[in-house]
Structures are given as structure tokens and as C-alpha cells.
Design an enzyme around this catalytic site. Structure first.
Site, PDB file in Angstrom:
ATOM      1  N   MET A  48       0.838  -1.204   0.000  1.00 56.80           N
ATOM      2  CA  MET A  48       0.000   0.000   0.000  1.00 56.80           C
ATOM      3  C   MET A  48       0.873   1.255   0.000  1.00 56.80           C
ATOM      4  SD  MET A  48      -3.415  -0.969   2.096  1.00 56.80           S
ATOM      5  CE  MET A  48      -2.782  -0.740   3.756  1.00 56.80           C
TER       6      MET A  48
ATOM      7  N   LEU B 274       6.616   3.146   1.555  1.00 54.60           N
ATOM      8  CA  LEU B 274       7.548   2.015   1.620  1.00 54.60           C
ATOM      9  C   LEU B 274       8.659   2.240   2.637  1.00 54.60           C
ATOM     10  CD1 LEU B 274       7.807   1.268  -2.209  1.00 54.60           C
ATOM     11  CD2 LEU B 274       6.273   0.243  -0.509  1.00 54.60           C
TER      12      LEU B 274
ATOM     13  N   GLY C 221      11.029  -2.816   5.606  1.00 50.61           N
ATOM     14  CA  GLY C 221      10.317  -4.100   5.522  1.00 50.61           C
ATOM     15  C   GLY C 221       9.927  -4.408   4.081  1.00 50.61           C
ATOM     16  N   HIS C 222       9.356  -3.415   3.415  1.00 51.97           N
ATOM     17  CA  HIS C 222       8.994  -3.601   1.994  1.00 51.97           C
ATOM     18  C   HIS C 222      10.238  -3.891   1.151  1.00 51.97           C
ATOM     19  CE1 HIS C 222       5.635  -0.755   3.325  1.00 51.97           C
ATOM     20  NE2 HIS C 222       4.971  -1.807   2.912  1.00 51.97           N
TER      21      HIS C 222
ATOM     22  N   ASP D 124       2.047  -9.471   8.678  1.00 59.07           N
ATOM     23  CA  ASP D 124       0.588  -9.606   8.580  1.00 59.07           C
ATOM     24  C   ASP D 124       0.287 -11.099   8.480  1.00 59.07           C
ATOM     25  OD1 ASP D 124      -0.434  -6.637   8.070  1.00 59.07           O
ATOM     26  OD2 ASP D 124       1.447  -6.909   7.001  1.00 59.07           O
TER      27      ASP D 124
HETATM   28  P1  AMP Z   1       1.501  -2.928   3.473  1.00 58.66           P
HETATM   29  O1  AMP Z   1       2.077  -1.893   2.551  1.00 58.66           O
HETATM   30  O2  AMP Z   1       1.513  -2.525   4.916  1.00 58.66           O
HETATM   31  O3  AMP Z   1       0.168  -3.463   2.994  1.00 58.66           O
HETATM   32  O4  AMP Z   1       2.502  -4.148   3.405  1.00 58.66           O
HETATM   33  C1  AMP Z   1       2.903  -4.701   2.187  1.00 58.66           C
HETATM   34  C2  AMP Z   1       3.662  -5.971   2.460  1.00 58.66           C
HETATM   35  O5  AMP Z   1       4.807  -5.681   3.270  1.00 58.66           O
HETATM   36  C3  AMP Z   1       2.835  -7.008   3.236  1.00 58.66           C
HETATM   37  O6  AMP Z   1       3.111  -8.297   2.701  1.00 58.66           O
HETATM   38  C4  AMP Z   1       3.357  -6.851   4.642  1.00 58.66           C
HETATM   39  O7  AMP Z   1       3.231  -8.030   5.416  1.00 58.66           O
HETATM   40  C5  AMP Z   1       4.813  -6.518   4.399  1.00 58.66           C
HETATM   41  N1  AMP Z   1       5.403  -5.843   5.553  1.00 58.66           N
HETATM   42  C6  AMP Z   1       4.894  -4.788   6.240  1.00 58.66           C
HETATM   43  N2  AMP Z   1       5.694  -4.476   7.281  1.00 58.66           N
HETATM   44  C7  AMP Z   1       6.729  -5.355   7.262  1.00 58.66           C
HETATM   45  C8  AMP Z   1       7.885  -5.559   8.089  1.00 58.66           C
HETATM   46  N3  AMP Z   1       8.134  -4.803   9.155  1.00 58.66           N
HETATM   47  N4  AMP Z   1       8.737  -6.569   7.765  1.00 58.66           N
HETATM   48  C9  AMP Z   1       8.480  -7.361   6.686  1.00 58.66           C
HETATM   49  N5  AMP Z   1       7.412  -7.214   5.875  1.00 58.66           N
HETATM   50  C10 AMP Z   1       6.549  -6.228   6.157  1.00 58.66           C
END
Ligand code: AMP
Length: 285
Positions: free
Chosen positions: A38, A41, A44-45, A158
């Protein structure tokens, strides 16, 4: 009589290969890996993009704040949107393609059909965010159909989302390998999240109770002790309002019993100020 008869899914895949339809571009490595996000970034991303690059020739990143997965009163309108910075991150990570559709391009105004996350979508996170996991699965299936990756990478951060996507791929026979990626944390334990930028310095300090509780729980040996110790750590931080703290089966998200052996996920969701945070750890029992 040249017609190929395929009696099961392996023969079906073989028939497609024999006819030269689809299949990986080169043997061994997949052609395309997708990292759905989403935006906003962070590191983690980035780790997901790097892992995706280990699995495929090309990495695609989607950036889409999906209205379907936000409930009324949630933070859809104030969710951080940092598209220019996000593009730079993707370029720096060697991403081949960014897919960033507008909501009007993703959803027809008279949209009728979506994915149901079933009973598993109504527990834990789904119990606090009704319809959330339906919205996640619907957008992920659409992204799979549009981008057509061979591999898709999702974060363990998640955990229920990851488990539900694996379920969808199995239940609906999607021709995609799902790869799970470990949670990236700050040095003090806080799991990286796009929502961390909402936290005031005091909130951020209080938010450390989540990872502290999970790590304390992970040091225990029985489900009862794990839950008790983790809850006690959370209770020490009065400004953290806990939605749930559960110890669940990684595949089904059902609470595990006292005799459980194998892996379990200790998952927490809590509100700190106006920010809702989730985190989890995997524990071997
Ligand atoms: P989001 O943009 O929050 O929807 O996350 C996109 C992807 O990044 C999802 O697969 C999340 O699980 C992953 N994600 C979010 N935060 C982290 C993190 N701290 N470490 C690893 N992956 C993450």
C-alpha cells in the site's frame, strides 16, 4: 487422434507445456515475482523486494491503498501516500515494474463479486475488522490476475493475511507460489510499519510494549504460560489498549490448546493513541 487428455492438475500443466502455453520463461527461475503493497515504503517492503528478486528474473511492486480493506472509521483517508519517494525506493531496489492503479481503475462502479475469506476471515484480526480479509483477498486476486506473477511475496508481519492468501491459492487453485518473508524490526524491537509515522515520541515508546510482550511470551514453554506472561507485559503499559493477544495455529488461526506441539503464532493488536498496530512472533512448541 492428437487430442491430449489431462486427468489431473499435473497432466493439465504438462498438456499446457506440450502446447507451448505459458509456463516459466526459463527453467529454474520464475519470470516475475510480485510484491503487493500500500506504499509508504520502508525497510520491511525493501526486504520483500530483495527476496522477490531471489525468486524471479523480474520484480513487480504494486502500490495501491485498497479502499475495500478499510472499514468505516478506519484510516483510509489519512493513510500515508508518498508515491514519489516510493518510486525512488523501487528504482534503488532494481524493481522492473511498479503497478499503481487508481481506485476507479481497479473497481467497477457496479462491482458485485468478491472473494470471501470464509470462517477463517472472521477470527482474530477479522473479528475486529469485519470484511477486512475479504477486501484483502479480493484485491490480491485482482492483482494476481492483472500482473500475472509466478511468485508473490508477503510479510509474516501480517500473519493472518499471509495464511489467508495461502488458503486462497490452495482453495482456488491459483497458479502462483506464495513466499513468506520475516518481519523487519527497529533495533529496539518495534516492527516496521507504514503506520509508525503516526506515532508521537511518547506513543512510540509505549508501542514497544507489543514486541516486548511477544518476546517475553516466546521465552515460555506452554501455551498457558506464553499467554499469561505476554498479557502481563502488555498490562504494564496503560496507554496501550489491547484488541487481542492470541496464540494460534499458523495455518488456521484457531487458538491452540495446552497440548499443542509444533509452531504457533503469538499475535497482538493494540491501539496506541489513535494508531492501531499489529505484530506477531512464531514460537516452536
Ligand atoms: P503494506 O504496505 O503494509 O500493505 O505491506 C505490504 C507488504 O509488506 C505485506 O506483505 C506486509 O506483510 C509486508 N510488511 C509490512 N511491514 C513489514 C515488516 N516490518 N517486515 C516485513 N514485511 C513487512
Amino acid at each position: 487422434m492428437d487430442v491430449i487428455v489431462a486427468g489431473d492438475r499435473a497432466e493439465l500443466a504438462e498438456a499446457r507445456r506440450a502446447l507451448g502455453i505459458g509456463g516459466p520463461a526459463s527453467p529454474g527461475k520464475a519470470a516475475l515475482a510480485l510484491v503487493p503493497t500500500m506504499g509508504a515504503l520502508h525497510e520491511g517492503h525493501r526486504s520483500l523486494m530483495r527476496l522477490a528478486g531471489e525468486h524471479a528474473e523480474h520484480v513487480a511492486v504494486s502500490i495501491f491503498v485498497n479502499p475495500l480493506q478499510f472499514g468505516p472509521g478506519e484510516d483510509f483517508s489519512r493513510y500515508p501516500r508518498t508515491f514519489d519517494d516510493d518510486l525512488e525506493v523501487c528504482a534503488a531496489e532494481g524493481v522492473s515494474m511498479v503497478f499503481a492503479p487508481a481506485a476507479e481503475d481497479m473497481y467497477l462502479p457496479d462491482r458485485q463479486v468478491g472473494v470471501s475469506a470464509g470462517k477463517m476471515g472472521a477470527v482474530v484480526e477479522g473479528a475486529f475488522r469485519p470484511g477486512h480479509l475479504d477486501g484483502v483477498l479480493t484485491v490480491v486476486l485482482k492483482l494476481f490476475n492483472l500482473v500475472r506473477p509466478d511468485v508473490a511475496v508477503f510479510g509474516q508481519k501480517d500473519a493472518q493475511q499471509l495464511a489467508m492468501i495461502r488458503r486462497m491459492v490452495a482453495d482456488l487453485d491459483l497458479p502462483i507460489s506464495v513466499v513468506g518473508a520475516p518481519t523487519i524490526r527497529e533495533a529496539d524491537g518495534l516492527a516496521l510499519s507504514s503506520r509508525n509515522r503516526y506515532l508521537s515520541p511518547q506513543d512510540r515508546q509505549a508501542a514497544l510494549a507489543l514486541s516486548r510482550a511477544l518476546f517475553a511470551g516466546a521465552g515460555q514453554r506452554t501455551p498457558g504460560e506464553i499467554r499469561r506472561v505476554a498479557r502481563a507485559v502488555l498490562a504494564e503499559e496503560p496507554s496501550v489498549a489491547v484488541d487481542y493477544l492470541v496464540l494460534v495455529d499458523p495455518a488456521t488461526f484457531a487458538e491452540v490448546g495446552e497440548g499443542h506441539t509444533g509452531e504457533a503464532i503469538l499475535a497482538v493488536a493494540a491501539r496506541v493513541g489513535s494508531t492501531r498496530l499489529i505484530d506477531n512472533v512464531t514460537i516452536g512448541l
